[in-house]
Every structure is written in structure tokens, then in C-alpha cells.
Design an enzyme around this catalytic site. Structure first.
Site, PDB file in Angstrom:
ATOM      1  N   LEU A 357     -44.372 -60.778 -31.198  1.00  0.00           N
ATOM      2  CA  LEU A 357     -44.384 -59.347 -30.903  1.00  0.00           C
ATOM      3  C   LEU A 357     -45.776 -58.749 -31.083  1.00  0.00           C
ATOM      4  O   LEU A 357     -46.143 -57.780 -30.419  1.00  0.00           O
ATOM      5  CB  LEU A 357     -43.411 -58.603 -31.826  1.00  0.00           C
ATOM      6  CG  LEU A 357     -41.923 -58.891 -31.632  1.00  0.00           C
ATOM      7  CD1 LEU A 357     -41.114 -58.182 -32.700  1.00  0.00           C
ATOM      8  CD2 LEU A 357     -41.479 -58.458 -30.238  1.00  0.00           C
ATOM      9  N   GLY A 358     -46.548 -59.286 -31.991  1.00  0.00           N
ATOM     10  CA  GLY A 358     -47.890 -58.757 -32.250  1.00  0.00           C
ATOM     11  C   GLY A 358     -48.568 -59.532 -33.351  1.00  0.00           C
ATOM     12  O   GLY A 358     -47.956 -60.356 -34.037  1.00  0.00           O
ATOM     13  N   PHE A 362     -53.149 -59.253 -41.033  1.00  0.00           N
ATOM     14  CA  PHE A 362     -52.189 -59.766 -42.006  1.00  0.00           C
ATOM     15  C   PHE A 362     -51.550 -61.063 -41.565  1.00  0.00           C
ATOM     16  O   PHE A 362     -51.022 -61.830 -42.367  1.00  0.00           O
ATOM     17  CB  PHE A 362     -51.071 -58.722 -42.219  1.00  0.00           C
ATOM     18  CG  PHE A 362     -50.357 -58.357 -40.947  1.00  0.00           C
ATOM     19  CD1 PHE A 362     -49.344 -59.149 -40.435  1.00  0.00           C
ATOM     20  CD2 PHE A 362     -50.721 -57.224 -40.235  1.00  0.00           C
ATOM     21  CE1 PHE A 362     -48.704 -58.831 -39.259  1.00  0.00           C
ATOM     22  CE2 PHE A 362     -50.078 -56.890 -39.061  1.00  0.00           C
ATOM     23  CZ  PHE A 362     -49.073 -57.693 -38.572  1.00  0.00           C
ATOM     24  N   ARG A 364     -48.896 -62.638 -38.202  1.00  0.00           N
ATOM     25  CA  ARG A 364     -48.195 -62.446 -36.923  1.00  0.00           C
ATOM     26  C   ARG A 364     -46.779 -61.914 -37.153  1.00  0.00           C
ATOM     27  O   ARG A 364     -46.178 -62.171 -38.198  1.00  0.00           O
ATOM     28  CB  ARG A 364     -48.120 -63.764 -36.152  1.00  0.00           C
ATOM     29  CG  ARG A 364     -49.495 -64.318 -35.778  1.00  0.00           C
ATOM     30  CD  ARG A 364     -49.380 -65.538 -34.890  1.00  0.00           C
ATOM     31  NE  ARG A 364     -50.651 -65.875 -34.283  1.00  0.00           N
ATOM     32  CZ  ARG A 364     -50.785 -66.523 -33.129  1.00  0.00           C
ATOM     33  NH1 ARG A 364     -49.700 -66.924 -32.477  1.00  0.00           N
ATOM     34  NH2 ARG A 364     -51.971 -66.780 -32.626  1.00  0.00           N
ATOM     35  N   VAL A 365     -46.265 -61.205 -36.142  1.00  0.00           N
ATOM     36  CA  VAL A 365     -44.898 -60.681 -36.187  1.00  0.00           C
ATOM     37  C   VAL A 365     -44.121 -61.274 -35.016  1.00  0.00           C
ATOM     38  O   VAL A 365     -44.569 -61.204 -33.853  1.00  0.00           O
ATOM     39  CB  VAL A 365     -44.870 -59.148 -36.108  1.00  0.00           C
ATOM     40  CG1 VAL A 365     -43.435 -58.645 -36.112  1.00  0.00           C
ATOM     41  CG2 VAL A 365     -45.644 -58.537 -37.271  1.00  0.00           C
ATOM     42  N   LYS A 380     -42.308 -60.734 -40.086  1.00  0.00           N
ATOM     43  CA  LYS A 380     -43.759 -60.769 -40.339  1.00  0.00           C
ATOM     44  C   LYS A 380     -44.086 -62.048 -41.116  1.00  0.00           C
ATOM     45  O   LYS A 380     -43.591 -62.257 -42.217  1.00  0.00           O
ATOM     46  CB  LYS A 380     -44.217 -59.549 -41.128  1.00  0.00           C
ATOM     47  CG  LYS A 380     -45.720 -59.553 -41.435  1.00  0.00           C
ATOM     48  CD  LYS A 380     -46.104 -58.565 -42.514  1.00  0.00           C
ATOM     49  CE  LYS A 380     -46.056 -57.146 -42.050  1.00  0.00           C
ATOM     50  NZ  LYS A 380     -46.604 -56.210 -43.078  1.00  0.00           N
ATOM     51  N   ASP A 476     -52.441 -45.730 -46.570  1.00  0.00           N
ATOM     52  CA  ASP A 476     -52.973 -46.310 -45.326  1.00  0.00           C
ATOM     53  C   ASP A 476     -52.233 -45.754 -44.109  1.00  0.00           C
ATOM     54  O   ASP A 476     -51.729 -46.504 -43.272  1.00  0.00           O
ATOM     55  CB  ASP A 476     -52.867 -47.844 -45.372  1.00  0.00           C
ATOM     56  CG  ASP A 476     -53.820 -48.504 -44.376  1.00  0.00           C
ATOM     57  OD1 ASP A 476     -54.768 -47.838 -43.927  1.00  0.00           O
ATOM     58  OD2 ASP A 476     -53.621 -49.690 -44.059  1.00  0.00           O
TER      59      ASP A 476
END
Length: 544
Positions: A357-358, A362, A364-365, A380, A476
Site C-alpha cells: 500500500l505504501g 519506517f 512498508r505497509v 505495517k 508529529d
């Protein structure tokens, strides 16, 4: 519609201009004023020479080849935040182990240096430093000297010294400490046993105290060395790198650092003895006691091999015990894992790229459908190299696992398998808001949609600040941390930097964290995250 206000644009411009100019001028990270390393596995250090890591243990030198080793913080520290302003005081404490059975080294030093590149400097009696300052190098050092220097005639071969731009000590004393009765107790630095030092400098009184004790002892009330020393010219002249230097001659030399804490304008945070790699030092001491690298022969080789095997076995056992301890910490703070690694691996078709997905800093998802569920989930997978470490991972689980709000991303559970860290959320099919704002391939959001998203984020933020049982400071807030569900509702995500405190209590002062451009000016200056700094970030987010 509310009247247009130019203030957010003006404040943002001034803040970005000042921080950008400051970074280009000195390459200092503003507001970074604290280091705490209970072990060095994930420490942000530059290593050179013979310095390397043995699991959590920092080794500066341990090879008989006449060389030096250095470990410096990768970014410089500013001891004068405003040109012409006051000089910061500093406090540091560290635990070191020097020398074992056949130690022939020269000692190590804690150093504040104008450069972190000392790889070509002389080893031996100079402790891996230049013997004096030069036009492009100034330094302050607290040395733990174990060999008398014939050139400088220091007091003895087992002393602690204070050095400023020269290895001629301005003050020195035989290594040891004063007990509660005021009696002096000698400490043999090169015994291989860990010792702890505290270095405290008060810039207002120009007083420098150096205190030494055996490992895990309380800090003695009476310092070993107390000197009236004006460091203002050195500390104000430029930004300095903090770290350690050590050197060997032609013989075996062991210099280890187990933990380190440093703080500007406050007392350094105490080290957590339970996390320091003391067992690794014990194993190394035991191994060195039976090994003579200079007089090995054929008869001794099998014995050395046996101890080498035992050494590796001991390291593996320590690693296993530490993993068990970490598992316990996770379960105490976050509860037991909600999913198995096999379930998440299967649901994402082996973390196949077609399920991606993205991705970001951090990791990958992935999209996946878990057993006994008809809905898609977002998984995640945190990269081992991610800036999001164990503490951030645990914080996100602990916070998101307890809060419930329609404008917050819902955490369903987590999995921890070996070095794999995975979080499972409700799937947000429309992705993050920044894609709609900056990706030309996405449809343009109309003003009704934008207002709806802004109101949703504001509602979620109000819940965190006012309506939950405690106050949560997100730290954040930005477009990439706002996810959009099926109905284009904005949901605040990524709580890895979040901090929690009680209502009616001032927020705890922490290290500066967040994203440049969204950070309030007082956050970089004071390091204090509050509701107001979140609201500032929301204001920047709203206008972008």
C-alpha cells in the site's frame, strides 16, 4: 467564513528561514541537548580506527597493532544557542572497562572536539588525540591514563586528568574515590573491572567536577577532581562533537564503553545498569585471562579454540536472555502479541509487492485479510533500519491500543517475531492526505472535502488533548500522518513520537522530535512538547 489571517504564513516563513540559516551556518541540529545510551546497539555514532561494536558493547581498541579508535556523536552539539548568549553547562556520566590480563594500552578519554575525524592522529601516549590544539582543532578531554607519559611527566600511570587543548593536564589525580568517611580509596583503572565517571561543568561558576567510582556504586559526594576552569572560549568558538578516544601501542589493549549519558544545562540522566552489557565484559575478561596472543603455541591452540567456542556460546546465551527480557518488557507495556507472524505472512502473500500500500522511512505497509475476517487490514512492517525504534514501536501500541475515536486510526494488534516488528490497523483505502495534496495523479480535493478533513483532525486532536483520561501530545502532526477512510474522513495516525501525561500537569521536557516546518519555534528552543506545539503543527497543516 473566517477572515483570512496572514500570521500563520508569516510565522512559518520566519521559523523556516531561521532554522534553515542556522543549519547551513553550523550544521547543528537545534534543540538536541541529550544523549542516553544504555548499551550502543542502536547508538547514532561515527566510529573510526579500531572502534567497533560487540553487540551492545562499544570497543575502542582491542588489537595489538599500535593504533587508535574513536567514537563520536554523529552530529555536533551547540553550547551557545544564541551568538553572544550564555554558555551552556553540561553533565555526563559513562561506564568504561579498561585492560584485562595482559593489557599494555595507554588509556582512554572522554572528549569534546571541534572535529569527529581524528582517524589519522597519533595513537600511543596521546590517547588517539593531538598532543596540542591547532588552528582547526580544539578539544576538552577527561583522560583515564594508564601509562606514564615520559614527555609530559604526569603524576603517575593510573590517574584521571583534565585537559584543554593539550595533553598536559591542567589538573590530575590518582584514580580513585572518596568514601562516605572522606577516606581515599584507590581504583586500578586497567584491572578490567568496569568503573563509572561523572563530569559536571557549571558555566556560571566555571567549576568542573570529575567523580569516579566502581561500577554500580552511588555517586560519591566528594569529587575526585574539582577545578576552576573557564571553558567559555572553547565552548563558544564552534560546535563540538562529544565522544570517546583511546589508543594502544604495540601490545594488547582493551578499551570498552558500556553506557553513556550526556545532558546540556541539567544533570545527565542516570544509566540503567540492568541494560548495560556487563555480562559481555565478564565473558571477555574470562576469555582474556586464559589467552596470551604473544606466546601462543601448538599445544595452546586447542585450548584457545575451546575458549573461543565458549565465548561465542556465552554471547549467544546473553543475546537469548536479553531477547527474553525484551519480550517481557513488550508484554508488560503492550500486552501479549495479538497475531502470529505466520498469520500476517500468509495474509500478505509473503509480503508480496502486489499487496504493497505504501512505504516510508519506517518501512512498508501491506494490505492483508486476516483469518476469520472479511475486511482488509493494513499491516505495517517496520524496517530494522527504521528511525522508529523499539521505544517508538511500544509507545504506538500502548497509546493506540487504548484510545478509541472516529478520527484516529484504529490499531487492531501487533506481532513481534525475532527482529520483525509489525502493527495491524484498519485499512484506510484512500491512503494518506499528502498524496491528494501533492500527487498530480490524484483528484483535487474540493473545499468541502478539505474542510471536512480538517474538522475531523481537529476533533481527534481535541480528544487527545482534552477528552481522554490523560493528555496525549502527538508531536508529529502533518499531512502524511493523516489517513483517509472510505468516506474521506481524516484519521490521525503514527503515534510513535507521542507522549502522555496527566491533566493539569506540565508536559515532560523531552528531546526535540517532529518534522521541520511543522515544529513550533519554542519547541526547538526549549525542547518542551505541549498541547500548544501540537496546535501550532495543526495550524501549519491546515494552511498547507
Amino acid at each position: 467564513m473566517a477572515p483570512f489571517s496572514w500570521q500563520p504564513f508569516f510565522l512559518t516563513f520566519v521559523f523556516l528561514f531561521l532554522t534553515t540559516a542556522h543549519l547551513h551556518a553550523s550544521e547543528v541540529i537545534p534543540g538536541v541537548d541529550e544523549l542516553v545510551y544504555n548499551g550502543f546497539l542502536k547508538a547514532d555514532l561515527n566510529l573510526d580506527g579500531r572502534a567497533f561494536l560487540i553487540e551492545d558493547l562499544l570497543s575502542l581498541t582491542n588489537i595489538p597493532d599500535g593504533t587508535s579508535g574513536h567514537a563520536f556523536c554523529s552530529y555536533p552539539l551547540s553550547f551557545q544557542r544564541i551568538p553572544g548568549g550564555s554558555i551552556s553547562s553540561f553533565s555526563t556520566t559513562f561506564v568504561v572497562a579498561i585492560g584485562f590480563q595482559r593489557y599494555k594500552g595507554h588509556g582512554l578519554a572522554f572528549v569534546l572536539s571541534s572535529t569527529n575525524d581524528l582517524s589519522d592522529n597519533s595513537p600511543g601516549q596521546f590517547l588517539g588525540l593531538l598532543s596540542s590544539s591547532s588552528d582547526d582543532h580544539v578539544f576538552f578531554a577527561v583522560e583515564l591514563d594508564t601509562v606514564q607519559n615520559p614527555e609530559f611527566k604526569d603524576t603517575d600511570n593510573n590517574h584521571v586528568g583534565i585537559n584543554v587543548n593539550s595533553l598536559v593536564s591542567v589538573e590530575s589525580h590518582t584514580a580513585g574515590f572518596y568514601d562516605s568517611s572522606g577516606d581515599f580509596q584507590n581504583v586500578e583503572l586497567r584491572s578490567g573491572k568496569p568503573v563509572q565517571l561523572w563530569v559536571d561543568y557549571d558555566s556560571k561558576s566555571n567549576c568542573l567536577n570529575v567523580t569516579l567510582a566502581l561500577y554500580s556504586m552511588p555517586k560519591p559526594e566528594l569529587p575526585l577532581l574539582s577545578a576552576s576552569l573557564n571553558l567559555s572560549s572553547l565552548l563558544s568558538s564552534r560546535s563540538l562533537y562529544a565522544g570517546f578516544s583511546a589508543a594502544s601501542d604495540k601490545f594488547t589493549s582493551e578499551h570498552y564503553v558500556l553506557g553513556w549519558s550526556f545532558k546540556l544545562d541539567a544533570e545527565a540522566e542516570p544509566l540503567d545498569y540492568s541494560q548495560l552489557p556487563i555480562e559481555a565484559v565478564k565473558v571477555l575478561r574470562h576469555h582474556a585471562h586464559f589467552q596470551d596472543p604473544i606466546h601462543l603455541n601448538i599445544l595452546g591452540a586447542p585450548l584457545v579454540t575451546s575458549f573461543a567456542v565458549l565465548f561465542v556460546l556465552a554471547i549467544l546465551i546473553c543475546h537469548h536472555l536479553r531477547n527474553k527480557k525484551e519480550d517481557k518488557e513488550f508484554e508488560i507495556m503492550c500486552g501479549p502479541p495479538s497475531f502470529t507472524y505466520k498469520e500476517l505472512f500468509t495474509s500478505t502473500d509473503g509480503f508480496n509487492d502486489k499487496m504493497l500500500l505504501g512505504k516510508g522511512g519506517f518501512g512498508r505497509v501491506y494490505e492483508g485479510t486476516l483469518p476469520n475476517s472479511a475486511q482488509s487490514n493494513a499491516i505495517k512492517r517496520v524496517s530494522p533500519e527504521s528511525k522508529q525504534g523499539k521505544r517508538e514501536f511500544m509507545a504506538e501500541i500502548a497509546i493506540l491500543g487504548r484510545v478509541r475515536h472516529r478520527n484516529l486510526v484504529q490499531l487492531l494488534g501487533y506481532c513481534r517475531y525475532k527482529k520483525e516488528l509489525l502493527l495491524v490497523y484498519d485499512c484506510m483505502p484512500n491512503g494518506s492526505l499528502d498524496n491528494y495534496l501533492y500527487d498530480k495523479g490524484k483528484p483535487v480535493l474540493d473545499w468541502v472535502q478539505r474542510l471536512h478533513i480538517i474538522k475531523g483532525v481537529a476533533s481527534g486532536l481535541c480528544y487527545l488533548h482534552e477528552d481522554w483520561e490523560r493528555v496525549i501530545i502527538h508531536r508529529d502532526i502533518k499531512a502524511s500522518n493523516v489517513l483517509l477512510d472510505n468516506n474521506m474522513n481524516g484519521r490521525l495516525s503514527d503515534f510513535g513520537l507521542a507522549r502522555v501525561h496527566e491533566h493539569g500537569v506540565d508536559a515532560h521536557i523531552t528531546r526535540v522530535a517532529g518534522t521541520w516546518g511543522y515544529m513550533a519555534p519554542e519547541l526547538a528552543r526549549l525542547g518542551k512538547a505541549t498541547k500548544a506545539t501540537d496546535v501550532f503543527a495543526f495550524g501549519i497543516f491546515r494552511w498547507r
